[in-house]
Design a protein around this motif. Structure first.
Motif, PDB file in Angstrom:
ATOM      1  N   SER A   1       0.818  -1.225   0.000  1.00  0.00           N
ATOM      2  CA  SER A   1       0.000   0.000   0.000  1.00  0.00           C
ATOM      3  C   SER A   1       0.841   1.260   0.000  1.00  0.00           C
TER       4      SER A   1
ATOM      5  N   ILE B   1      -9.746   8.220   0.598  1.00  0.00           N
ATOM      6  CA  ILE B   1      -8.598   7.473   1.096  1.00  0.00           C
ATOM      7  C   ILE B   1      -9.119   6.377   2.015  1.00  0.00           C
ATOM      8  N   TYR B   2      -8.801   5.132   1.670  1.00  0.00           N
ATOM      9  CA  TYR B   2      -9.286   3.984   2.441  1.00  0.00           C
ATOM     10  C   TYR B   2      -8.238   3.480   3.432  1.00  0.00           C
ATOM     11  N   ARG B   3      -6.978   3.450   3.014  1.00  0.00           N
ATOM     12  CA  ARG B   3      -5.915   2.929   3.862  1.00  0.00           C
ATOM     13  C   ARG B   3      -4.628   3.692   3.597  1.00  0.00           C
ATOM     14  N   LEU B   4      -4.091   4.323   4.633  1.00  0.00           N
ATOM     15  CA  LEU B   4      -2.775   4.954   4.564  1.00  0.00           C
ATOM     16  C   LEU B   4      -2.215   5.010   5.973  1.00  0.00           C
ATOM     17  N   ASN B   5      -0.899   4.867   6.098  1.00  0.00           N
ATOM     18  CA  ASN B   5      -0.304   5.078   7.423  1.00  0.00           C
ATOM     19  C   ASN B   5      -0.219   6.572   7.709  1.00  0.00           C
TER      20      ASN B   5
ATOM     21  N   ALA C   1      -0.487   9.791   5.163  1.00  0.00           N
ATOM     22  CA  ALA C   1      -1.582  10.752   5.290  1.00  0.00           C
ATOM     23  C   ALA C   1      -1.055  12.173   5.449  1.00  0.00           C
TER      24      ALA C   1
ATOM     25  N   LEU D   1     -11.819  10.508   4.511  1.00  0.00           N
ATOM     26  CA  LEU D   1     -10.839   9.633   5.154  1.00  0.00           C
ATOM     27  C   LEU D   1     -11.514   8.711   6.165  1.00  0.00           C
TER      28      LEU D   1
ATOM     29  N   VAL E   1      -9.753   5.747   8.369  1.00  0.00           N
ATOM     30  CA  VAL E   1      -8.287   5.805   8.379  1.00  0.00           C
ATOM     31  C   VAL E   1      -7.834   6.253   9.773  1.00  0.00           C
ATOM     32  N   ARG E   2      -6.944   5.513  10.392  1.00  0.00           N
ATOM     33  CA  ARG E   2      -6.482   5.844  11.743  1.00  0.00           C
ATOM     34  C   ARG E   2      -5.524   7.039  11.669  1.00  0.00           C
TER      35      ARG E   2
ATOM     36  N   THR F   1     -11.920   8.057  12.650  1.00  0.00           N
ATOM     37  CA  THR F   1     -10.475   8.196  12.407  1.00  0.00           C
ATOM     38  C   THR F   1      -9.672   8.214  13.706  1.00  0.00           C
TER      39      THR F   1
END
Length: 1049
Positions: A318, A363-367, A371, A389, A392-393, A420
């Motif tokens: 990813s 945005i579904y998945r990003l560290n 981000a 977002l 997304v954490r 989030t």
């Protein structure tokens, strides 16, 4: 006796003698030998495949013949012989056994042979040829070729004409040299080059000279627009050569590389080529691992390349998404971006999606680092209006960067930061950005972890603290926050009350799923609304502090009542009350992500829905089938011979999920039943609106842009109208437009450009009502190369839909498998009685089991009905509470049952002329019409349902009505009994001056986006409540002198 005489004239009878088969004529040897044609072994089947044979023995006994046990024990036997290349069949019946069952057995055998012969003839028309034919076609330009597909390392070598403009060349492992020869031939055939548009290469292990030949071909051709490489292998030298080819080429528009292992080196070489190339508009890299190095090189390419319009990457990591999307945003590129990830053998999931058509970045998945980099790129961006977002954490480090985005960005209109994990510190940074922001209109923060401090800071820029102070932010119109981990507290409540009494800009405000506010605090929030002049919508969804004992709200003499808006509020309260029991019954059961998605193929008659459905199904099935079987299944000969009537459903597996394609019938008589098939309650579904570019399939008369727009607008309004009826709408309907028969028109046609403009207008018109996929697919539905993009789109979009729709109960997934096993054990029965379903639940489903005499049987029964309803909503079964059974085979119900009922001509079966018939007579009509006297020739409906079941089904579907529902012996009204026509007056019309005709014009409030669907008026006009509605109309709107005939209708 007439039947026997007719059969005897076609069947050779003898006592014991049979005709011996003559041996087949020799067909020669080798692939290119052209021997005599034989119907026994057609020449278009390769030697390694098994040609279909006429089976001499049927395993199932003849219906109605108790003595038969397959063909081996039947009195009818067959023999075949071939004379002059023509196969004849002879049926032998033993002496002394000339009775009805023997005659019927012989008759069925003859029919079977005729059908197999027809299939063989139609398969022969598919034109599977030898390789010499392919050489000749390319050399002579006898076909106006648009597409050529090469399949290497196949079991056999042959050619197949897929459509009139495309061929497939299949090359075996021992004949790989032919591939190089064909490339050389293509680069020298100028006439073929002028028409060729697409080239596909499958399982090619490229050599340097082959790529040089391809480069010469591409350099000399000005028409080739698309290159597809699937499961190819490139050496470093070949990748470098391909890069040089692309640097010099100024014609190619699309390149797809799928499972070709180009890696970081290949991505870097592609990037260097595209820095120079000024023509490529679409680049797709599927199921590869280009790594962070390859992604960085592609991002540098994006900084200088302004022609690329679509970038699709499916990578194993990813991390590749961050540099690519950052470059697109920083340079304000109007480039559509889709990045997927299947890291560590996990399920495929989307990472990033940017659609410039609707200016939405999802945005579904990003560290966190990724981000933050994206946030930096958004500062001066002008292409993104909606940022999502959700899930997304995020951390306060990202929020600090986002504060700068809110202060600098002038185009961002909507931001969704739900779920989030933002805490107080992060929300403080967001609030600080709102002080200087003058463009953001919607902010969603529900499901986060901040408390009263965060709420206080968040509402500060939206509040005034004195009469002399201005409100810092006046652009924000909608704000939501809350969640189970939110602790609003005393300070947070005070900030909410102050904001509601002083704010002058918010029109929508929501607190979701809060467990900290008490009932008296909720009351204080309502009281504060007395001083608010702008708020139009307030939501307290899921808040525990709302009084649970309220059953009614009296809004009489309020401003809402004076404005005429109380009726809608009361109606909404009634809907919420209906949805509650199902939630209570299944509350506490474990939930999971859905595993099935429905794709609805919508379109008018002759739009190409069936052909497209077959091609998509074949695309997903092709890796599991030998090549020759792929050819056979691409177009079903029987479906070509007889156009399908009714709704068809095809199902295929994609990893651990199931995708079913529901082909909504285009015939006019089925329109009234499309409403019944519409998905409800947020089930996973995708809509393909399919429109032919031609008025009729057999001519070349193009539709005008207005006609195309009218077709598309009908289905868009249908989808919006039905989605508004759902009790909960968790997401907008996902709609994709597909234009078929594209291969028959000139690409430079001015009419085509006008059609594109009209579709663009529709997209703008329905924005906010449906989620319109920005790409309009133009396809030849018969061509696998043309359909592959739609197949990829469905495969990936279904993953996105699964992430957005509500989770389903695990019990539903378990029951799907239980019911599937039950069908296998019960001869694939399409329906199950409710009693049998209850017994199945008792044995197989512990959560739906009555454990003892002390259990509440009514509650368990209600829970079973709730689960059946859930299965109905997600499209696994068809269940109506009143019918007493579940339909397990939806295609059987939609095609055979509904199709049979709609085609019945009740007027020929009964003498009733006033539209009414007794229940017994109706059941008799159904039996006589659907149950043929000839064994095996009638419908299979009564093998699974009774006539009384069909009557109940007709009542539920409103094909008929009871005159008096309270009377079990009431007459039934069937609207099709009523005679109508343009030339003769209906019998029920009375011409008299004493009659008064009344009516009311009905339409939706928003008639530009919605309408009363075709299923509405037939039910309204024939329903038993129609006369009462007319009576209320007359009472309310006009004064009528009651005479002998007060109503006539």
């Amino acid at each position: 006796m007439k039947l026997i005489g007719h059969l005897c004239s076609r069947i050779q009878l003898s006592s014991k003698k049979t005709l011996n088969n003559r041996p087949n004529s020799s067909l020669g040897s080798g692939e290119n030998c052209r021997g005599p044609v034989s119907m026994e072994t057609p020449p278009f089947f390769p030697e390694s495949s098994n040609a279909p044979e006429i089976e001499e023995c049927q395993q199932s006994p003849l219906p109605g013949d108790s003595s038969s046990d397959g063909c081996s024990s039947s009195s009818a036997q067959e023999n075949k012989m071939k004379l002059d290349g023509v196969t004849f069949i002879a049926i032998t019946i033993k002496a002394g056994e000339l009775h009805a069952s023997s005659i019927m057995a012989a008759y069925y055998k003859l029919r079977e042979f005729q059908m197999v012969s027809q299939v063989k003839k139609m398969e022969a028309n598919q034109k599977l040829r030898d390789l010499q034919w392919g050489y000749q076609v390319i050399k002579s330009s006898s076909l106006d070729l648009h597409s050529i597909s090469f399949y290497l390392s196949q079991p056999t070598t042959c050619c197949h004409q897929e459509t009139e403009n495309s061929i497939t060349i299949n090359i075996s492992k021992g004949s790989l040299s032919h591939f190089s020869d064909l490339l050389v031939l293509l680069k020298t055939s100028t006439s073929t080059q002028s028409s060729l548009r697409d080239l596909e290469f499958h399982q090619v292990e490229w050599e340097l000279q082959q790529l040089r030949n391809l480069g010469v071909l591409l350099g000399s051709s000005s028409s080739i627009k698309q290159l597809v490489f699937k499961r190819n292998r490139f050496t470093a030298e070949c990748l470098s050569e391909l890069s040089e080819v692309l640097k010099k080429n100024g014609v190619i528009k699309e390149i797809m590389l799928s499972e070709s292992n180009i890696g970081p080196v290949g991505a870097s070489l592609l990037a260097s080529a595209l820095k120079v190339n000024g023509s490529l508009e679409e680049l797709q890299i599927w199921e590869d691992s280009i790594g962070s190095k390859g992604a960085e090189e592609l991002s540098k390419m994006i900084e200088v390349n302004s022609t690329l319009k679509l970038l699709t990457i499916f990578d194993s990591k990813s991390i590749t998404a961050t540099p690519l999307i950052s470059a697109v945003l920083a340079r304000n590129r109007s480039m559509e971006v889709h990045i997927w990830n299947g890291e560590n053998n996990e399920k495929i999931s989307k990472v990033v999606e940017f659609v410039p058509e609707n200016s939405t970045l999802r945005i579904y998945r990003l560290n966190v680092s990724g981000a933050c980099r994206v946030a930096c790129a958004l500062g001066m961006n002008s292409t993104v209006k909606t940022l999502d977002l959700t899930g997304v954490r995020l951390k306060s480090r990202w929020a600090k960067e986002f504060r700068w985005v809110l202060e600098q960005n002038r185009t961002l209109k909507e931001v969704n930061l739900s779920n989030t994990c933002l805490k107080d510190k992060g929300v403080v940074y967001v609030a600080a950005g709102l002080f200087k922001n003058h463009s953001l209109q919607k902010l969603y923060l529900k499901g986060n972890w901040f408390g009263g401090v965060g709420v206080e800071h968040l509402l500060c820029p939206l509040s005034r603290f004195s009469a002399l102070q201005y409100q810092a932010n006046i652009s924000l119109k909608s704000l939501t926050f809350g969640g189970k981990k939110n602790k609003i507290g005393r300070d947070g409540l005070a900030a909410i009350l102050h904001m509601l009494t002083s704010n002058e800009s918010l029109t929508s405000f929501g607190i979701y799923n809060d467990e900290s506010l008490k009932p008296d605090e909720i009351i204080r929030i309502f009281r504060s609304l007395e001083k608010n002049a702008t708020l139009r919508c307030i939501s307290l969804q899921g808040c525990k502090g709302v009084n649970p004992w309220i059953e009614d709200i009296d809004l009489s003499r309020t401003p809402l009542h004076n404005a005429g808006k109380t009726e809608a509020i009361y109606q909404r309260l009634g809907q919420n009350d209906k949805a509650e029991p199902e939630i209570d019954l299944l509350k506490g059961m474990p939930m999971t992500e859905p595993k099935s998605c429905r794709v609805f193929l919508c379109g008018q008659e002759n739009a190409g829905k069936t052909t497209l459905s077959n091609s998509i199904h074949q695309h997903f099935s092709s890796p599991k089938l030998p090549y020759i079987d792929q050819v056979r299944t691409l177009v079903n000969p029987i479906e070509l011979a007889v156009r399908p009537i009714g709704m068809k459903i095809k199902t295929f597996k994609d990893e651990d999920t199931k995708i079913s394609m529901w082909n909504l019938a285009g015939q006019q008589e089925f329109y009234a039943f499309h409403d019944l098939m519409f998905p409800g309650h947020g089930s996973a579904s995708i809509f393909l609106i399919i429109c032919s570019l031609f008025r009729k399939p057999n001519n070349r008369e193009l539709k005008t842009p207005d006609e195309v727009e009218e077709d598309l607008q009908y289905w868009l309004r249908f989808i919006v109208s039905n989605s508004k009826r759902a009790l909960q709408q968790c997401m907008l309907p996902n709609v994709t437009v597909v234009l078929t028969h594209y291969d028959k028109i000139n690409q430079s046609s001015q009419n085509l450009q006008l059609i594109v403009d009209s579709i663009r207008r529709l997209r703008d018109k329905f924005q906010g009502f449906v989620e319109f996929y920005p790409t309009v697919f133009t396809v030849d539905a018969r061509s696998s190369a043309s359909v592959s993009k739609i197949a990829h789109h469905l495969q990936k979009t279904s993953k996105t839909v699964f992430q957005r729709v509500p989770r389903v109960y695990e019990l539903c997934n378990d029951l799907m498998q239980i019911l599937s096993d039950w069908r296998l054990e019960n001869h694939n029965k399409p329906a199950i009685k409710w009693k049998d379903f209850g017994d199945l639940c008792q044995v197989k489903a512990p959560l739906l089991r009555i454990r003892s005499r002390l259990d509440n049987k009514e509650k368990v029964e209600a829970r079973r009905r709730a689960v059946a309803t859930c299965l109905h909503h997600i499209g696994e079964v068809i269940y109506f509470d009143e019918l007493g059974f579940l339909i397990l085979d939806c295609e059987w119900f939609c095609g055979e049952v509904l199709g049979q009922l709609l085609r019945l001509d009740f007027k020929k079966q009964t003498s009733a002329g006033d539209g009414f018939i007794s229940r017994k007579d109706l059941e008799k009509v159904l039996r006589s019409s659907l149950d043929s006297q000839i064994p095996g020739m009638g419908s299979r409906v009564f093998q699974n349902l009774d006539a009384s079941d069909l009557v109940r089904m007709m009542l539920k579907l409103e094909l008929c009505y009871e005159q008096d529902p309270s009377d079990t012996n009431s007459l039934m009204l069937i609207p099709s009994f009523l005679e109508e026509g343009k030339e003769k007056q209906p019998k029920w019309q009375i011409n008299s001056s004493e009659c008064i005709y009344a009516g009311r014009h009905l339409q939706c409030d928003d008639s530009s986006h919605m309408f009363l669907t075709p299923g509405f008026f037939p039910r309204l006009q024939a329903g038993p409540s129609f006369s009462f509605m007319l009576y209320s109309i007359l009472q309310k709107h006009m004064t009528v002198q009651m005479k002998q005939h007060p109503f006539c209708f």
